[in-house]
Design a protein around this motif. Structure first.
Motif, PDB file in Angstrom:
ATOM      1  N   SER A 150      40.449  48.318  36.525  1.00 49.58           N
ATOM      2  CA  SER A 150      41.710  48.277  37.271  1.00 49.58           C
ATOM      3  C   SER A 150      41.979  46.850  37.739  1.00 49.58           C
ATOM      4  O   SER A 150      41.107  45.973  37.672  1.00 49.58           O
ATOM      5  N   LEU A 151      43.183  46.616  38.241  1.00 48.61           N
ATOM      6  CA  LEU A 151      43.484  45.314  38.842  1.00 48.61           C
ATOM      7  C   LEU A 151      42.572  45.065  40.041  1.00 48.61           C
ATOM      8  O   LEU A 151      42.102  43.939  40.252  1.00 48.61           O
ATOM      9  N   ASP A 152      42.320  46.113  40.811  1.00 49.06           N
ATOM     10  CA  ASP A 152      41.388  45.973  41.941  1.00 49.06           C
ATOM     11  C   ASP A 152      39.992  45.578  41.473  1.00 49.06           C
ATOM     12  O   ASP A 152      39.313  44.779  42.130  1.00 49.06           O
ATOM     13  N   ASP A 153      39.557  46.128  40.339  1.00 47.80           N
ATOM     14  CA  ASP A 153      38.236  45.765  39.811  1.00 47.80           C
ATOM     15  C   ASP A 153      38.167  44.270  39.502  1.00 47.80           C
ATOM     16  O   ASP A 153      37.175  43.607  39.811  1.00 47.80           O
ATOM     17  N   ILE A 154      39.224  43.749  38.874  1.00 49.57           N
ATOM     18  CA  ILE A 154      39.229  42.330  38.525  1.00 49.57           C
ATOM     19  C   ILE A 154      39.172  41.469  39.784  1.00 49.57           C
ATOM     20  O   ILE A 154      38.391  40.513  39.867  1.00 49.57           O
ATOM     21  N   GLU A 155      39.991  41.832  40.774  1.00 51.67           N
ATOM     22  CA  GLU A 155      40.046  41.011  41.988  1.00 51.67           C
ATOM     23  C   GLU A 155      38.813  41.187  42.867  1.00 51.67           C
ATOM     24  O   GLU A 155      38.165  40.207  43.253  1.00 51.67           O
ATOM     25  N   HIS A 156      38.482  42.435  43.193  1.00 47.89           N
ATOM     26  CA  HIS A 156      37.468  42.677  44.220  1.00 47.89           C
ATOM     27  C   HIS A 156      36.039  42.786  43.685  1.00 47.89           C
ATOM     28  O   HIS A 156      35.093  42.363  44.354  1.00 47.89           O
ATOM     29  N   GLN A 157      35.889  43.359  42.486  1.00 45.80           N
ATOM     30  CA  GLN A 157      34.541  43.538  41.941  1.00 45.80           C
ATOM     31  C   GLN A 157      34.095  42.371  41.065  1.00 45.80           C
ATOM     32  O   GLN A 157      32.903  42.258  40.752  1.00 45.80           O
ATOM     33  N   TYR A 165      31.312  33.633  42.624  1.00 48.45           N
ATOM     34  CA  TYR A 165      32.194  32.463  42.742  1.00 48.45           C
ATOM     35  C   TYR A 165      32.344  32.037  44.203  1.00 48.45           C
ATOM     36  O   TYR A 165      32.347  30.852  44.506  1.00 48.45           O
ATOM     37  N   ASP A 166      32.492  33.008  45.091  1.00 46.75           N
ATOM     38  CA  ASP A 166      32.595  32.743  46.541  1.00 46.75           C
ATOM     39  C   ASP A 166      33.602  31.637  46.860  1.00 46.75           C
ATOM     40  O   ASP A 166      33.345  30.760  47.679  1.00 46.75           O
ATOM     41  N   ASP A 167      34.759  31.703  46.214  1.00 48.60           N
ATOM     42  CA  ASP A 167      35.810  30.711  46.439  1.00 48.60           C
ATOM     43  C   ASP A 167      37.038  31.429  46.990  1.00 48.60           C
ATOM     44  O   ASP A 167      37.736  32.127  46.253  1.00 48.60           O
ATOM     45  N   PRO A 168      37.317  31.280  48.290  1.00 45.42           N
ATOM     46  CA  PRO A 168      38.453  32.004  48.879  1.00 45.42           C
ATOM     47  C   PRO A 168      39.798  31.571  48.332  1.00 45.42           C
ATOM     48  O   PRO A 168      40.796  32.288  48.485  1.00 45.42           O
ATOM     49  N   ARG A 169      39.854  30.433  47.661  1.00 45.62           N
ATOM     50  CA  ARG A 169      41.131  29.952  47.133  1.00 45.62           C
ATOM     51  C   ARG A 169      41.668  30.829  46.019  1.00 45.62           C
ATOM     52  O   ARG A 169      42.831  30.689  45.628  1.00 45.62           O
ATOM     53  N   VAL A 170      40.852  31.761  45.550  1.00 41.57           N
ATOM     54  CA  VAL A 170      41.325  32.689  44.528  1.00 41.57           C
ATOM     55  C   VAL A 170      42.514  33.490  45.047  1.00 41.57           C
ATOM     56  O   VAL A 170      43.380  33.911  44.271  1.00 41.57           O
ATOM     57  N   HIS A 171      42.593  33.671  46.363  1.00 40.62           N
ATOM     58  CA  HIS A 171      43.706  34.424  46.941  1.00 40.62           C
ATOM     59  C   HIS A 171      45.041  33.716  46.781  1.00 40.62           C
ATOM     60  O   HIS A 171      46.102  34.336  46.904  1.00 40.62           O
ATOM     61  N   PHE A 172      45.005  32.424  46.503  1.00 47.42           N
ATOM     62  CA  PHE A 172      46.239  31.670  46.290  1.00 47.42           C
ATOM     63  C   PHE A 172      46.548  31.520  44.801  1.00 47.42           C
ATOM     64  O   PHE A 172      47.520  30.859  44.430  1.00 47.42           O
ATOM     65  N   ALA A 173      45.730  32.143  43.970  1.00 45.35           N
ATOM     66  CA  ALA A 173      45.890  32.035  42.518  1.00 45.35           C
ATOM     67  C   ALA A 173      46.333  33.341  41.885  1.00 45.35           C
ATOM     68  O   ALA A 173      47.127  33.346  40.947  1.00 45.35           O
ATOM     69  N   VAL A 174      45.799  34.476  42.376  1.00 41.89           N
ATOM     70  CA  VAL A 174      46.205  35.766  41.815  1.00 41.89           C
ATOM     71  C   VAL A 174      47.550  36.156  42.413  1.00 41.89           C
ATOM     72  O   VAL A 174      47.825  35.918  43.586  1.00 41.89           O
ATOM     73  N   ASN A 175      48.396  36.742  41.592  1.00 40.17           N
ATOM     74  CA  ASN A 175      49.754  37.060  42.008  1.00 40.17           C
ATOM     75  C   ASN A 175      50.010  38.552  41.877  1.00 40.17           C
ATOM     76  O   ASN A 175      49.834  39.127  40.802  1.00 40.17           O
ATOM     77  N   CYS A 176      50.437  39.182  42.983  1.00 43.72           N
ATOM     78  CA  CYS A 176      50.629  40.627  43.009  1.00 43.72           C
ATOM     79  C   CYS A 176      52.082  41.035  42.802  1.00 43.72           C
ATOM     80  O   CYS A 176      52.485  42.133  43.198  1.00 43.72           O
ATOM     81  N   ALA A 177      52.870  40.162  42.201  1.00 41.37           N
ATOM     82  CA  ALA A 177      54.258  40.474  41.835  1.00 41.37           C
ATOM     83  C   ALA A 177      55.138  40.725  43.053  1.00 41.37           C
ATOM     84  O   ALA A 177      56.118  41.465  42.973  1.00 41.37           O
ATOM     85  N   SER A 178      54.808  40.104  44.187  1.00 42.30           N
ATOM     86  CA  SER A 178      55.548  40.332  45.419  1.00 42.30           C
ATOM     87  C   SER A 178      55.969  39.015  46.069  1.00 42.30           C
ATOM     88  O   SER A 178      55.308  37.993  45.906  1.00 42.30           O
ATOM     89  N   ILE A 179      57.070  39.085  46.841  1.00 44.76           N
ATOM     90  CA  ILE A 179      57.573  37.900  47.536  1.00 44.76           C
ATOM     91  C   ILE A 179      56.531  37.343  48.497  1.00 44.76           C
ATOM     92  O   ILE A 179      56.365  36.134  48.645  1.00 44.76           O
ATOM     93  N   GLY A 180      55.791  38.216  49.160  1.00 43.32           N
ATOM     94  CA  GLY A 180      54.816  37.768  50.136  1.00 43.32           C
ATOM     95  C   GLY A 180      53.567  37.154  49.545  1.00 43.32           C
ATOM     96  O   GLY A 180      52.786  36.510  50.251  1.00 43.32           O
ATOM     97  N   CYS A 181      53.377  37.330  48.267  1.00 38.17           N
ATOM     98  CA  CYS A 181      52.159  36.855  47.604  1.00 38.17           C
ATOM     99  C   CYS A 181      52.256  35.356  47.295  1.00 38.17           C
ATOM    100  O   CYS A 181      53.354  34.845  47.060  1.00 38.17           O
ATOM    101  N   PRO A 182      51.133  34.649  47.296  1.00 37.57           N
ATOM    102  CA  PRO A 182      51.161  33.267  46.815  1.00 37.57           C
ATOM    103  C   PRO A 182      51.786  33.193  45.427  1.00 37.57           C
ATOM    104  O   PRO A 182      51.686  34.129  44.629  1.00 37.57           O
ATOM    105  N   MET A 183      52.423  32.097  45.157  1.00 39.65           N
ATOM    106  CA  MET A 183      53.223  31.944  43.953  1.00 39.65           C
ATOM    107  C   MET A 183      52.448  32.151  42.657  1.00 39.65           C
ATOM    108  O   MET A 183      51.245  31.882  42.582  1.00 39.65           O
ATOM    109  N   MET A 184      53.179  32.622  41.641  1.00 40.63           N
ATOM    110  CA  MET A 184      52.647  32.592  40.280  1.00 40.63           C
ATOM    111  C   MET A 184      52.735  31.149  39.805  1.00 40.63           C
ATOM    112  O   MET A 184      53.811  30.532  39.844  1.00 40.63           O
ATOM    113  N   ARG A 185      51.619  30.599  39.371  1.00 40.71           N
ATOM    114  CA  ARG A 185      51.611  29.214  38.902  1.00 40.71           C
ATOM    115  C   ARG A 185      52.384  29.113  37.599  1.00 40.71           C
ATOM    116  O   ARG A 185      52.400  30.037  36.784  1.00 40.71           O
TER     117      ARG A 185
END
Length: 285
Positions: A150-157, A165-185
């Motif tokens: 699932s998408l959750d598996d890719i992100e969380h598992q 990886y332990d890199d919190p910046r991943v939250h600014f890279a994945v895009n959940c197709a929403s206005i509130g989400c960090p931008m799609m690069r």
């Protein structure tokens, strides 16, 4: 002592050995088909699609997607995600850590676009693909690394799995197709520039006053709900940062305009509030 071979017998035996060796080499090649297939770590096909259909906003702090354009280019999108699905778990394990991370980020983003297109244009939010009892991120419909995830598996598992990886910046890279989400690069993530790309995504997101800002009137730091949901990820010691306050302190410049306010953020002694999250589809219609 055995009987000596005739010249003809010796020649036949040598040919048999050569034939047996050729068979062994062929069998070995067939036994590792995943490794024989070259994978494009430049993710060029994904970059082509993103460069066509990502619309930058507010000087590059945010973006929207032309989903109608992605729909027109759906064969190319499907070809790209199929190339991701073709990578086996052993093949993935042979990638460098940066290659793995870039692969998973791009996979999350590309499969999210594919998910949106299953109902587009008849949806206003990715949440329309779920219900009160189900989440659009939970179904295991994605063929990846030899299984269904699932998408959750890719992100969380995978991307957030502790000790990998332990890199919190991943939250600014994945895009959940929403206005509130960090931008799609506007380009694919690639291993050789991954650190710089993640750093830029962080700066872009934190500089977007619609989602992160110092509120002068209230004297407090207002951050995206992402920092509330995943605050623990910013306390793992990545590059010496052990708290959300420490993370904000390191990135005070994009969060506030006045130097005095930036110094207050750097003090790590400020009130923090979390903003509402906008789940509206990030569609550039």
């Amino acid at each position: 002592m055995g009987r000596a071979l005739s010249p003809l017998g010796a020649c036949l035996m040598l040919r048999r050995r050569h034939f047996a060796l050729a068979l062994a080499l062929a069998a070995a090649a067939l036994a590792r088909p995943a490794f024989a297939q070259a994978f494009d770590h430049g993710h060029a096909a994904w970059t082509v699609l993103l460069s066509k259909h990502v619309v930058l906003l507010r000087g590059g702090q945010a973006s929207q997607l032309r989903y109608a354009g992605f729909a027109a280019d759906r064969p190319a999108l499907r070809s790209y995600v199929e190339s991701l699905s073709a990578v086996s778990a052993p093949h993935f394990a042979s990638f460098s850590k940066a290659q793995q991370q870039a692969f998973l980020i791009n996979a999350y983003n590309a499969f999210t676009v594919e998910l949106i297109l299953t109902k587009y244009p008849d949806l206003k939010s990715i949440k329309d693909l779920g219900s009160l009892l189900s989440s659009p991120w939970k179904p295991k419909w994605i063929a990846l690394l030899g299984g269904k995830v699932s998408l959750d598996d890719i992100e969380h598992q995978m991307l957030r799995k502790r000790g990998v990886y332990d890199d919190p910046r991943v939250h600014f890279a994945v895009n959940c197709a929403s206005i509130g989400c960090p931008m799609m690069r506007e380009e694919a993530f690639v291993a050789e520039r991954l650190d710089a790309q993640l750093a830029q995504q962080t700066q872009r997101f934190l500089a977007d006053r619609t989602r992160n800002r110092w509120n002068v009137q209230r004297g407090r730091l207002e951050l995206s709900k992402i920092f509330d949901w995943y605050g623990e990820d910013f306390a793992l010691g990545h590059r010496g940062i052990a708290s959300l306050a420490g993370f904000a302190a390191k990135h005070a410049d994009p969060l506030a305009d006045a130097q005095a306010d930036r110094e207050r953020i750097r003090s790590e002694k400020v009130e923090v509030a979390f903003l509402d999250y906008d789940w509206a589809l990030n569609d550039a219609r």
